[in-house]
Design an enzyme around this catalytic site. Structure first.
Site, PDB file in Angstrom:
ATOM      1  N   HIS A 198      41.689  54.628 -26.793  1.00 13.90           N
ATOM      2  CA  HIS A 198      41.691  54.370 -28.242  1.00 13.90           C
ATOM      3  C   HIS A 198      40.283  54.126 -28.793  1.00 13.90           C
ATOM      4  O   HIS A 198      40.122  53.968 -30.020  1.00 13.90           O
ATOM      5  CB  HIS A 198      42.566  53.156 -28.570  1.00 13.90           C
ATOM      6  CG  HIS A 198      44.024  53.353 -28.286  1.00 13.90           C
ATOM      7  ND1 HIS A 198      44.742  54.422 -28.771  1.00 13.90           N
ATOM      8  CD2 HIS A 198      44.907  52.615 -27.545  1.00 13.90           C
ATOM      9  CE1 HIS A 198      45.997  54.342 -28.348  1.00 13.90           C
ATOM     10  NE2 HIS A 198      46.112  53.267 -27.602  1.00 13.90           N
ATOM     11  N   ASP A 203      49.641  58.696 -21.597  1.00 12.73           N
ATOM     12  CA  ASP A 203      49.988  57.351 -22.034  1.00 12.73           C
ATOM     13  C   ASP A 203      51.090  57.423 -23.095  1.00 12.73           C
ATOM     14  O   ASP A 203      51.241  58.447 -23.771  1.00 12.73           O
ATOM     15  CB  ASP A 203      48.744  56.699 -22.623  1.00 12.73           C
ATOM     16  CG  ASP A 203      48.863  55.193 -22.813  1.00 12.73           C
ATOM     17  OD1 ASP A 203      48.408  54.450 -21.927  1.00 12.73           O
ATOM     18  OD2 ASP A 203      49.398  54.771 -23.854  1.00 12.73           O
ATOM     19  N   HIS A 262      51.031  55.947 -25.816  1.00 10.26           N
ATOM     20  CA  HIS A 262      50.318  55.985 -27.088  1.00 10.26           C
ATOM     21  C   HIS A 262      49.326  57.151 -27.084  1.00 10.26           C
ATOM     22  O   HIS A 262      48.689  57.424 -26.062  1.00 10.26           O
ATOM     23  CB  HIS A 262      49.555  54.679 -27.325  1.00 10.26           C
ATOM     24  CG  HIS A 262      50.397  53.455 -27.239  1.00 10.26           C
ATOM     25  ND1 HIS A 262      50.503  52.700 -26.095  1.00 10.26           N
ATOM     26  CD2 HIS A 262      51.202  52.861 -28.161  1.00 10.26           C
ATOM     27  CE1 HIS A 262      51.314  51.686 -26.307  1.00 10.26           C
ATOM     28  NE2 HIS A 262      51.764  51.765 -27.547  1.00 10.26           N
ATOM     29  N   ASP A 305      52.772  53.284 -19.437  1.00 17.02           N
ATOM     30  CA  ASP A 305      53.601  52.475 -20.320  1.00 17.02           C
ATOM     31  C   ASP A 305      54.755  53.249 -20.946  1.00 17.02           C
ATOM     32  O   ASP A 305      55.494  52.708 -21.775  1.00 17.02           O
ATOM     33  CB  ASP A 305      52.759  51.800 -21.405  1.00 17.02           C
ATOM     34  CG  ASP A 305      51.669  52.688 -21.974  1.00 17.02           C
ATOM     35  OD1 ASP A 305      51.613  53.879 -21.610  1.00 17.02           O
ATOM     36  OD2 ASP A 305      50.843  52.191 -22.757  1.00 17.02           O
TER      37      ASP A 305
END
Length: 307
Positions: A126, A163, A165, A244
């Protein structure tokens, strides 16, 4: 040659407060699991060095480096965003995490290791060119990609992110750069709330609906990632390996299992063998259910070790 395993104790000294999901125990349980399963015996341990400013400045601006240095407290915590805090050891841990990616690229590109796994934190995908957030400070995988391009004469690198995200920081850094193919799968209704429209031709997005399960991921990877990777013919694959999306991880709701992580790693390894002499550098991103993280990353690492 053995798979390289890069980590450093500094990565466990970064903390963001009690009960924060991105905690030092993530590395401890992963290391313990790999030890119990006998995988560490089949890997070459490497100490993650600190990244240099020159290496960071290939993907981050100098102002962000200065801002993070100024934000770092002598004690206690400083807040970067609602979910991301800084303690006295954060900057050093972040430098080790990015440095691990650089060292891993050196090992793999020089033939000292067939592939590498970076067991580091904080995560990185990120982190954008001019800011951090979402638990991230420096974009570890992007730093590794840039190092391969700048130092090892690589012309084409694939950065693959599974991921839960979306790696918006990696997209911010690499969108529009034809030397890099960015492939990202993610749950579409989660932070950073990325839609399905790619910003450039070198970005391949595979947004997935909640509760879609591992089957939807496998279909998306087969339809979108694999054809793009085959056309691109990367000379190196760098993976932002987040765990995740596992069904036991309450950060997301995709419902994957260890076998799904094994499968996607096998597909990437097949591409690496076809165009990149098997060269893969994998960097740990998310994964916050400790048991699920250990098992899922273990499945991922086993594929690399047995390559």
């Amino acid at each position: 040659m053995l798979t390289a395993y890069l980590t450093h104790p500094d990565c466990e000294r970064h903390q963001m407060g009690p009960d924060h999901p991105e905690c030092p125990e993530r590395l401890a349980v992963l290391n313990d699991h790999l030890l119990i399963k006998g995988l560490l015996d089949c890997m070459q341990a490497e100490e993650a060095p600190e990244v240099t400013d020159e290496q960071l400045l290939r993907v981050h601006c100098g102002l962000w480096l200065a801002q993070l240095q100024a934000l770092s407290p002598a004690s206690g915590y400083a807040r970067l965003d609602a979910d991301t805090l800084v303690n006295a050891y954060t900057l050093r841990a972040a430098r080790r995490a990015a440095g691990a990616a650089v060292r891993a690229v050196d090992l793999v590109m020089s033939g000292q290791a067939p592939n590498a796994f970076c067991a580091v934190r904080p995560p990185g995908h990120h982190a954008k060119r001019s800011t951090g957030g979402g638990f991230c400070f420096f974009n570890n995988a992007a730093v590794g990609v840039a190092h391969a391009l700048a130092v090892h004469g690589v012309q084409r690198v694939a950065l693959v992110d599974f991921d839960v995200h979306h790696g918006d920081g990696s997209e911010d850094i690499w969108a529009g750069d034809d030397r890099v193919l960015l492939c990202s799968s993610y749950q579409h209704d989660l932070y950073p709330f990325r839609d399905a429209a790619p910003p450039a031709s070198n970005v391949v997005l595979a947004p997935l609906p909640a509760r879609s399960g591992g089957g939807a991921m496998r279909e998306a990877v087969s339809q979108h990632w694999l054809p793009a990777l085959q056309r691109f013919e990367p000379e190196l694959l760098v993976i932002s390996a987040g765990f995740d999306a596992h069904r036991e991880d309450d950060m997301g709701n995709l419902g994957w299992s260890e076998s799904d992580y094994q499968w996607v790693t096998e597909q990437l390894l097949q591409q690496a063998r076809a165009s990149a002499r098997g060269r893969i550098v994998s960097c740990l991103e998310g994964g916050y259910s400790l048991s699920a993280l250990a098992r899922s990353a273990g499945a991922h690492v086993r594929v690399l070790v047995e390559a």
